[in-house]
Design a protein around this motif. Structure first.
Motif, PDB file in Angstrom:
ATOM      1  N   ARG A  16       0.839  -1.216   0.000  1.00  0.00           N
ATOM      2  CA  ARG A  16       0.000   0.000   0.000  1.00  0.00           C
ATOM      3  C   ARG A  16       0.863   1.250   0.000  1.00  0.00           C
ATOM      4  O   ARG A  16       0.554   2.233  -0.673  1.00  0.00           O
ATOM      5  CB  ARG A  16      -0.957  -0.012   1.202  1.00  0.00           C
ATOM      6  CG  ARG A  16      -2.170  -0.903   0.958  1.00  0.00           C
ATOM      7  CD  ARG A  16      -2.982  -1.129   2.212  1.00  0.00           C
ATOM      8  NE  ARG A  16      -3.305   0.114   2.889  1.00  0.00           N
ATOM      9  CZ  ARG A  16      -3.466   0.229   4.200  1.00  0.00           C
ATOM     10  NH1 ARG A  16      -3.296  -0.813   4.993  1.00  0.00           N
ATOM     11  NH2 ARG A  16      -3.796   1.383   4.728  1.00  0.00           N
ATOM     12  N   LEU A  17       1.946   1.210   0.754  1.00  0.00           N
ATOM     13  CA  LEU A  17       2.864   2.355   0.751  1.00  0.00           C
ATOM     14  C   LEU A  17       3.479   2.541  -0.636  1.00  0.00           C
ATOM     15  O   LEU A  17       3.550   3.668  -1.149  1.00  0.00           O
ATOM     16  CB  LEU A  17       3.955   2.144   1.809  1.00  0.00           C
ATOM     17  CG  LEU A  17       5.056   3.205   1.863  1.00  0.00           C
ATOM     18  CD1 LEU A  17       4.479   4.601   2.122  1.00  0.00           C
ATOM     19  CD2 LEU A  17       6.091   2.862   2.946  1.00  0.00           C
ATOM     20  N   HIS A  20       1.094   4.153  -2.950  1.00  0.00           N
ATOM     21  CA  HIS A  20       1.012   5.593  -2.682  1.00  0.00           C
ATOM     22  C   HIS A  20       2.208   6.322  -3.307  1.00  0.00           C
ATOM     23  O   HIS A  20       2.054   7.382  -3.922  1.00  0.00           O
ATOM     24  CB  HIS A  20       0.975   5.833  -1.170  1.00  0.00           C
ATOM     25  CG  HIS A  20       0.982   7.286  -0.807  1.00  0.00           C
ATOM     26  ND1 HIS A  20      -0.176   7.981  -0.525  1.00  0.00           N
ATOM     27  CD2 HIS A  20       2.001   8.178  -0.714  1.00  0.00           C
ATOM     28  CE1 HIS A  20       0.133   9.241  -0.268  1.00  0.00           C
ATOM     29  NE2 HIS A  20       1.448   9.394  -0.371  1.00  0.00           N
ATOM     30  N   ALA A  23       1.883   6.541  -7.081  1.00  0.00           N
ATOM     31  CA  ALA A  23       0.896   7.550  -7.474  1.00  0.00           C
ATOM     32  C   ALA A  23       1.491   8.955  -7.367  1.00  0.00           C
ATOM     33  O   ALA A  23       1.051   9.877  -8.062  1.00  0.00           O
ATOM     34  CB  ALA A  23      -0.349   7.429  -6.593  1.00  0.00           C
ATOM     35  N   ALA A  24       2.493   9.119  -6.482  1.00  0.00           N
ATOM     36  CA  ALA A  24       3.130  10.432  -6.322  1.00  0.00           C
ATOM     37  C   ALA A  24       4.376  10.577  -7.202  1.00  0.00           C
ATOM     38  O   ALA A  24       5.182  11.477  -6.983  1.00  0.00           O
ATOM     39  CB  ALA A  24       3.478  10.660  -4.852  1.00  0.00           C
ATOM     40  N   TRP A 130      11.515   9.097   0.385  1.00  0.00           N
ATOM     41  CA  TRP A 130      10.580   9.145   1.524  1.00  0.00           C
ATOM     42  C   TRP A 130      11.324   8.658   2.761  1.00  0.00           C
ATOM     43  O   TRP A 130      11.794   7.513   2.793  1.00  0.00           O
ATOM     44  CB  TRP A 130       9.384   8.215   1.295  1.00  0.00           C
ATOM     45  CG  TRP A 130       8.234   8.777   0.547  1.00  0.00           C
ATOM     46  CD1 TRP A 130       7.078   9.273   1.075  1.00  0.00           C
ATOM     47  CD2 TRP A 130       8.067   8.853  -0.878  1.00  0.00           C
ATOM     48  NE1 TRP A 130       6.225   9.673   0.068  1.00  0.00           N
ATOM     49  CE2 TRP A 130       6.808   9.427  -1.137  1.00  0.00           C
ATOM     50  CE3 TRP A 130       8.877   8.503  -1.968  1.00  0.00           C
ATOM     51  CZ2 TRP A 130       6.322   9.644  -2.418  1.00  0.00           C
ATOM     52  CZ3 TRP A 130       8.407   8.716  -3.242  1.00  0.00           C
ATOM     53  CH2 TRP A 130       7.141   9.286  -3.461  1.00  0.00           C
ATOM     54  N   HIS A 165      10.200  13.508   0.845  1.00  0.00           N
ATOM     55  CA  HIS A 165       8.868  13.487   1.472  1.00  0.00           C
ATOM     56  C   HIS A 165       8.998  13.006   2.907  1.00  0.00           C
ATOM     57  O   HIS A 165       9.717  12.035   3.171  1.00  0.00           O
ATOM     58  CB  HIS A 165       7.933  12.515   0.744  1.00  0.00           C
ATOM     59  CG  HIS A 165       7.659  12.862  -0.678  1.00  0.00           C
ATOM     60  ND1 HIS A 165       6.748  13.824  -1.035  1.00  0.00           N
ATOM     61  CD2 HIS A 165       8.167  12.366  -1.828  1.00  0.00           C
ATOM     62  CE1 HIS A 165       6.703  13.902  -2.362  1.00  0.00           C
ATOM     63  NE2 HIS A 165       7.557  13.032  -2.864  1.00  0.00           N
ATOM     64  N   VAL A 170       2.446   9.854   5.360  1.00  0.00           N
ATOM     65  CA  VAL A 170       1.718   8.730   4.764  1.00  0.00           C
ATOM     66  C   VAL A 170       1.458   7.646   5.809  1.00  0.00           C
ATOM     67  O   VAL A 170       0.343   7.142   5.948  1.00  0.00           O
ATOM     68  CB  VAL A 170       2.536   8.065   3.627  1.00  0.00           C
ATOM     69  CG1 VAL A 170       1.658   7.110   2.838  1.00  0.00           C
ATOM     70  CG2 VAL A 170       3.202   9.085   2.761  1.00  0.00           C
ATOM     71  N   GLU A 173      -1.233   8.257   8.586  1.00  0.00           N
ATOM     72  CA  GLU A 173      -2.613   8.092   8.100  1.00  0.00           C
ATOM     73  C   GLU A 173      -2.948   6.611   7.912  1.00  0.00           C
ATOM     74  O   GLU A 173      -4.060   6.184   8.203  1.00  0.00           O
ATOM     75  CB  GLU A 173      -2.815   8.857   6.786  1.00  0.00           C
ATOM     76  CG  GLU A 173      -2.966  10.342   6.977  1.00  0.00           C
ATOM     77  CD  GLU A 173      -4.191  10.727   7.812  1.00  0.00           C
ATOM     78  OE1 GLU A 173      -5.319  10.395   7.418  1.00  0.00           O
ATOM     79  OE2 GLU A 173      -4.012  11.354   8.870  1.00  0.00           O
ATOM     80  N   MET A 174      -1.979   5.836   7.414  1.00  0.00           N
ATOM     81  CA  MET A 174      -2.223   4.398   7.279  1.00  0.00           C
ATOM     82  C   MET A 174      -2.472   3.772   8.646  1.00  0.00           C
ATOM     83  O   MET A 174      -3.375   2.967   8.829  1.00  0.00           O
ATOM     84  CB  MET A 174      -1.020   3.706   6.610  1.00  0.00           C
ATOM     85  CG  MET A 174      -0.918   3.959   5.111  1.00  0.00           C
ATOM     86  SD  MET A 174       0.598   3.259   4.392  1.00  0.00           S
ATOM     87  CE  MET A 174       0.347   1.489   4.612  1.00  0.00           C
TER      88      MET A 174
END
Ligand code: GLY
Ligand code: MN
Ligand code: MN
Length: 439
Positions: A16-17, A20, A23-24, A130, A165, A170, A173-174
């Motif tokens: 999932r990370l 994300h 997508a960025a 990140w 980042h 991120v 929030e997860m």
């Protein structure tokens, strides 16, 4: 691609990370675990991994780093301590990179000794990095040194990340919305902690010392498989209950006083956080009974507001409304409750909020407001409900209430249907507490 066996929630979270990050625009994430800390010569504090690192890996050893690459191919890399027979004889088992790959579902694993040498090439040609900077100087130094080294190869055509980042943005929030694996652990942490509080109630009587009761809590935590408490246990009798973070736990408890216990175990990296307040002699009486009744009513009012769609602050507002009206009724505050709430006058007796996110950290990750508004509750959030009332002596305070401190704290999971409490295994009702203390 290697699939972890058994199916790994940790690998799912890494995916999932990565999604994300893709997508960025893609890049690399680097997440180190916590360092070991020396307690005194030759002995360390009990080791606890970094929450973010553990959330993404389930890997329990120190000296390890996760590197995740979101590019044309996705790579999940673990750096960890190499096997070392001599070290393992003294200090215990190490998975080692080979076993760790399989066991923790990484695509590759490398010995930690190679991390500083490999990091520049991992960073090279990545559009973004990140990580967390400015939290640990040693980590900053390593990352910056690797960036400098990657940049040194610029004439070889290498580029370095143009963007850094903050990865917590991120991950926090997860972590705010718990998955099934987390809920199962937190439910169990709540059960063990509730059993410890029941045992503490049974063991309490006048003339015992606070630490004797703390010992009962610790025994039940440990016997339930918890390595240590989630935070220092508060066992606060009489006036100590009005010291919010009291942890000396060394006072002799007297007949006629209350005992406030705020204690929860940590289990597989997750916290429970329970508070109960009860009479040392097992009988609720007089002003303490009245104040307990009030805090219990606030606890009920707040609990009733836990459901999806309600704003984070709704349970707090409900608790404050009940407490303020009750403080007026008992003569501790004077005036119209609406005005006292508006002016914050209740804060003299109730100076903390009604809850906080709960998870791997006892005060867990996640924002409370989004775009300036209290965020709506959604299924999967876990938090505490913990109204209280603390009366310090004062010329304008009726003496009968002096030194009474009460908090009733539970742990709740927001479900699609409403909520589930993990901590209902320890009573809150006065008659139930009295019955348990007679056992
Ligand atoms: N035990 C810490 C808290 O209740 O927030
Ligand atoms: Mn709490
Ligand atoms: Mn607490």
């Amino acid at each position: 691609m290697i699939s972890a066996n058994p199916p790994s929630p940790f690998r799912e979270r890494r995916k999932r990370l990565l999604a994300h990050m893709l997508a960025a625009g893609g890049g690399i994430a680097v997440v180190p675990t916590a360092p070991e800390r020396e307690r005194n010569r030759g002995t360390n504090y009990p080791y606890r991994p970094d929450s973010q690192f553990f959330y993404l890996s389930g890997f329990p050893e120190p000296e390890a780093v996760i590197a995740l690459v979101a590019g044309e191919t996705l790579r999940q890399v673990l750096f960890c301590r190499a096997k070392n027979e001599e070290q393992e004889r003294w200090m215990g088992h190490r998975h080692g990179p080979e076993a760790a790959t399989e066991r923790f579902g990484f695509d590759e694993a490398w010995p930690m000794d190679e991390f500083d040498r490999k990091l520049p090439s991992l960073l090279a040609n990545q559009p973004a990095l990140w990580t967390t900077l400015a939290a640990n100087p040693e980590w900053d130094r390593r990352v910056l040194a690797a960036l400098a080294q990657a940049r040194a190869d610029v004439r070889g055509g290498t580029t370095v990340p143009q963007t850094v980042h903050e990865i917590s943005t991120v991950l926090d929030e997860m972590r705010l919305v718990k998955d099934e694996h987390e809920i199962a652990i937190m439910r169990r942490a709540g059960e063990i902690s509730a059993a410890a509080h029941r045992q503490a109630m049974r063991a309490t009587r006048p003339e015992r010392i606070e630490y004797e009761i703390e010992a009962e809590l610790l025994r039940v935590f440990r016997a339930g498989g918890s390595p240590f408490p989630a935070y220092p246990s508060i066992v606060a009798s009489g006036p100590n209950a009005c010291v919010l973070h009291y942890t000396d736990n060394n006072r002799r408890m007297r007949d006629g006083e209350l005992l406030l216990i705020d204690a929860g175990c940590e289990l597989d990296g997750y916290a429970a956080d329970i508070t109960r307040s009860f009479p040392v002699n097992g009988r609720f009486d007089g002003p303490a009974r009245d104040l307990y009744q009030l805090v219990l009513a606030a606890n009920r009012a707040a609990r009733a507001e836990v459901r999806p769609g309600n704003a984070w602050n709704t349970p707090h507002d409900a608790a404050v409304a009940v407490l303020t009206q009750g403080l007026v009724d008992l003569g501790l505050l004077q005036g119209a409750p609406e005005n006292l709430i508006e002016a914050g006058a209740y804060r003299r007796f109730y100076m903390h909020r009604t809850g906080h996110w709960l998870g791997m950290d006892v005060h867990d990750a996640g924002q409370y407001k989004v775009d300036g508004q209290w965020r709506p509750l959604v299924p999967g959030m876990v938090f505490t409900i913990e109204p209280g009332c603390y009366v310090r002596p004062g010329d304008d305070v009726p003496e009968a209430f002096w030194n009474i401190g009460i908090r009733i704290e539970d742990n709740v999971w927001v479900t699609a249907e409403g909520n589930e409490y993990f901590t209902d295994g320890v009573p809150r009702e006065m008659d139930e507490i009295e019955a348990l203390m007679r056992e």
